[in-house]
Write a protein that holds these residues in place. Structure first.
Motif, PDB file in Angstrom:
ATOM      1  N   LYS A   1       2.627  -5.225  23.450  1.00  0.00           N
ATOM      2  CA  LYS A   1       2.273  -5.156  22.036  1.00  0.00           C
ATOM      3  C   LYS A   1       3.455  -4.660  21.227  1.00  0.00           C
ATOM      4  N   LEU A   2       3.440  -5.011  19.967  1.00  0.00           N
ATOM      5  CA  LEU A   2       4.331  -4.387  18.992  1.00  0.00           C
ATOM      6  C   LEU A   2       3.434  -3.611  18.042  1.00  0.00           C
ATOM      7  N   ASP A   3       3.452  -2.295  18.153  1.00  0.00           N
ATOM      8  CA  ASP A   3       2.595  -1.436  17.331  1.00  0.00           C
ATOM      9  C   ASP A   3       3.409  -0.823  16.199  1.00  0.00           C
ATOM     10  N   PHE A   4       2.795  -0.752  15.029  1.00  0.00           N
ATOM     11  CA  PHE A   4       3.430  -0.128  13.883  1.00  0.00           C
ATOM     12  C   PHE A   4       2.742   1.211  13.624  1.00  0.00           C
ATOM     13  N   MET A   5       3.499   2.279  13.802  1.00  0.00           N
ATOM     14  CA  MET A   5       2.966   3.638  13.697  1.00  0.00           C
ATOM     15  C   MET A   5       3.349   4.206  12.327  1.00  0.00           C
ATOM     16  N   VAL A   6       2.337   4.551  11.543  1.00  0.00           N
ATOM     17  CA  VAL A   6       2.541   5.046  10.177  1.00  0.00           C
ATOM     18  C   VAL A   6       2.336   6.552  10.145  1.00  0.00           C
ATOM     19  N   LYS A   7       3.208   7.240   9.435  1.00  0.00           N
ATOM     20  CA  LYS A   7       3.046   8.687   9.242  1.00  0.00           C
ATOM     21  C   LYS A   7       2.417   8.907   7.870  1.00  0.00           C
ATOM     22  N   ASP A   8       1.301   9.648   7.849  1.00  0.00           N
ATOM     23  CA  ASP A   8       0.614   9.858   6.577  1.00  0.00           C
ATOM     24  C   ASP A   8       1.193  11.049   5.825  1.00  0.00           C
ATOM     25  N   ALA A   9       0.555  11.403   4.708  1.00  0.00           N
ATOM     26  CA  ALA A   9       1.100  12.414   3.805  1.00  0.00           C
ATOM     27  C   ALA A   9       1.234  13.784   4.455  1.00  0.00           C
ATOM     28  N   ILE A  10       0.439  14.059   5.484  1.00  0.00           N
ATOM     29  CA  ILE A  10       0.538  15.377   6.131  1.00  0.00           C
ATOM     30  C   ILE A  10       1.144  15.281   7.526  1.00  0.00           C
ATOM     31  N   GLY A  11       1.817  14.161   7.796  1.00  0.00           N
ATOM     32  CA  GLY A  11       2.618  14.067   9.005  1.00  0.00           C
ATOM     33  C   GLY A  11       1.936  13.532  10.242  1.00  0.00           C
ATOM     34  N   ARG A  12       0.681  13.116  10.147  1.00  0.00           N
ATOM     35  CA  ARG A  12       0.003  12.558  11.323  1.00  0.00           C
ATOM     36  C   ARG A  12       0.419  11.101  11.516  1.00  0.00           C
ATOM     37  N   ARG A  13       0.479  10.653  12.776  1.00  0.00           N
ATOM     38  CA  ARG A  13       0.883   9.282  13.095  1.00  0.00           C
ATOM     39  C   ARG A  13      -0.350   8.442  13.420  1.00  0.00           C
ATOM     40  N   TRP A  14      -0.417   7.256  12.808  1.00  0.00           N
ATOM     41  CA  TRP A  14      -1.536   6.344  13.013  1.00  0.00           C
ATOM     42  C   TRP A  14      -1.003   4.954  13.346  1.00  0.00           C
TER      43      TRP A  14
ATOM     44  N   PHE B   1       0.824  -1.213   0.000  1.00  0.00           N
ATOM     45  CA  PHE B   1       0.000   0.000   0.000  1.00  0.00           C
ATOM     46  C   PHE B   1       0.860   1.265   0.000  1.00  0.00           C
ATOM     47  N   GLN B   2       2.184   1.079  -0.099  1.00  0.00           N
ATOM     48  CA  GLN B   2       3.136   2.188  -0.234  1.00  0.00           C
ATOM     49  C   GLN B   2       3.146   3.103   0.992  1.00  0.00           C
ATOM     50  N   PHE B   3       2.996   2.510   2.166  1.00  0.00           N
ATOM     51  CA  PHE B   3       3.232   3.239   3.409  1.00  0.00           C
ATOM     52  C   PHE B   3       4.704   3.041   3.769  1.00  0.00           C
ATOM     53  N   GLU B   4       5.524   4.010   3.426  1.00  0.00           N
ATOM     54  CA  GLU B   4       6.964   3.855   3.573  1.00  0.00           C
ATOM     55  C   GLU B   4       7.509   4.478   4.852  1.00  0.00           C
ATOM     56  N   ASP B   5       6.799   5.431   5.416  1.00  0.00           N
ATOM     57  CA  ASP B   5       7.287   6.150   6.596  1.00  0.00           C
ATOM     58  C   ASP B   5       6.576   5.608   7.830  1.00  0.00           C
ATOM     59  N   PHE B   6       7.200   4.630   8.495  1.00  0.00           N
ATOM     60  CA  PHE B   6       6.590   4.068   9.692  1.00  0.00           C
ATOM     61  C   PHE B   6       7.671   3.696  10.697  1.00  0.00           C
ATOM     62  N   GLU B   7       7.274   3.537  11.939  1.00  0.00           N
ATOM     63  CA  GLU B   7       8.201   3.101  12.978  1.00  0.00           C
ATOM     64  C   GLU B   7       7.516   2.065  13.856  1.00  0.00           C
ATOM     65  N   ALA B   8       8.327   1.199  14.430  1.00  0.00           N
ATOM     66  CA  ALA B   8       7.810   0.155  15.315  1.00  0.00           C
ATOM     67  C   ALA B   8       7.918   0.632  16.763  1.00  0.00           C
ATOM     68  N   GLN B   9       6.926   0.267  17.549  1.00  0.00           N
ATOM     69  CA  GLN B   9       6.879   0.675  18.953  1.00  0.00           C
ATOM     70  C   GLN B   9       6.550  -0.523  19.820  1.00  0.00           C
ATOM     71  N   ILE B  10       7.440  -0.850  20.755  1.00  0.00           N
ATOM     72  CA  ILE B  10       7.170  -1.915  21.715  1.00  0.00           C
ATOM     73  C   ILE B  10       6.422  -1.292  22.887  1.00  0.00           C
ATOM     74  N   SER B  11       5.172  -1.669  23.035  1.00  0.00           N
ATOM     75  CA  SER B  11       4.308  -1.081  24.063  1.00  0.00           C
ATOM     76  C   SER B  11       4.306  -1.982  25.300  1.00  0.00           C
ATOM     77  N   LEU B  12       4.891  -1.479  26.366  1.00  0.00           N
ATOM     78  CA  LEU B  12       5.029  -2.250  27.603  1.00  0.00           C
ATOM     79  C   LEU B  12       4.107  -1.702  28.677  1.00  0.00           C
ATOM     80  N   ARG B  13       3.940  -2.452  29.761  1.00  0.00           N
ATOM     81  CA  ARG B  13       3.108  -1.976  30.866  1.00  0.00           C
ATOM     82  C   ARG B  13       3.830  -0.876  31.622  1.00  0.00           C
ATOM     83  N   ASP B  14       3.064  -0.099  32.337  1.00  0.00           N
ATOM     84  CA  ASP B  14       3.597   0.983  33.165  1.00  0.00           C
ATOM     85  C   ASP B  14       4.149   0.383  34.455  1.00  0.00           C
TER      86      ASP B  14
END
Length: 249
Positions: free
Chosen positions: A69-82, A11-24
């Motif tokens: 969790k391992l969450d994948f955060m994608v940055k869209d064309a206008i810079g928002r993270r999803w 789907f050509q989502f090239e700008d993303f980062e991985a986030q390891i989500s741990l408990r507090d």
């Protein structure tokens, strides 16, 4: 991890980062399970990232109540993270549900559950995709790959012939046979984000040709129907080749 990264690539989502989500660690009461189980599951997800060579940042307090969790955060064309993909490692719920399997040594063991959502929320994924591409979908995905534009109603029959041939070749085409000037038809189909337009008139009908026009006013060329169909299918195949997904899928 491979599934999610394949989804992003296709789907050509090239700008993303991985986030390891741990408990507090300062507020463990909102999570179920023992400290030992949490340590084991958090270590497992960190080691999996290390094994895959995935550079993931740590986010404390973002875990689910039952596991990291391992969450994948994608940055869209206008810079928002999803968050558009997630993998959750769950040691706790299988214990609570009393799930068991028979191991090779014939003993009863509790499985580890892996929740995986390659698209995250599918509705959110579709919304982000539409906004990210501004409607310019990849050629394999767009509903109408080709708009056939007869110059006048005299060439509607030839337009139908072209449409039938493209359909037989697996190319999705629609005919714009409205009683409008060709300039209006081109403009309207540009707005619809149709990747290719083929204009058919007297010369095309006489010689079995199509006059191709790329979306956005790009390349224009006249060619045989089979050449054009091959061009579209080759472009689709090229997009999907790196993902081992076939056009007919």
């Amino acid at each position: 991890m491979d599934i999610i990264q394949t989804v992003f690539k296709i789907f050509q989502f090239e700008d993303f980062e991985a986030q390891i989500s741990l408990r507090d660690p300062k507020d463990t009461e909102k999570y179920i399970g023992s400290d030992e189980v949490w340590e084991e599951s958090e270590t497992a997800i960190k080691e999996a990232c290390k094994e895959k060579g995935l550079d993931a940042k740590i986010a404390y307090g973002e875990a689910a109540f039952y596991g990291p969790k391992l969450d994948f955060m994608v940055k869209d064309a206008i810079g928002r993270r999803w968050q558009l993909g997630t993998i959750q490692v769950d040691y706790n719920l299988p214990q609570r549900f009393k799930l068991e399997y028979t191991a090779e040594d014939n003993t009863k063991q509790t499985p580890v559950m892996i929740h995986r959502a390659p698209f995250g929320s599918l509705e959110r994924f579709c919304a982000v995709l539409i906004e990210h591409t501004a409607g310019h979908f990849p050629l394999w995905l767009t509903p109408d790959q080709v708009a056939i534009l007869p110059i006048s109603e005299k060439y509607n029959d030839y337009a139908k012939r072209v449409s039938k041939y493209l359909d037989e070749q697996g190319v999705r085409a629609t005919i714009d046979d409205r009683n409008e000037k060709i300039g209006r038809k081109i403009r309207d189909n540009e707005i619809k984000r149709v990747p290719y337009m083929v204009i058919v008139g007297e010369k095309e009908a006489a010689d079995g040709l199509v006059s191709m026009r790329c979306q956005g006013g790009g390349e224009q060329a006249t060619m045989r129907m089979d050449e054009f169909a091959k061009r579209v299918n080759d472009e689709v195949a090229g997009m999907l080749e790196v993902t081992n997904i076939h056009p007919q899928d």
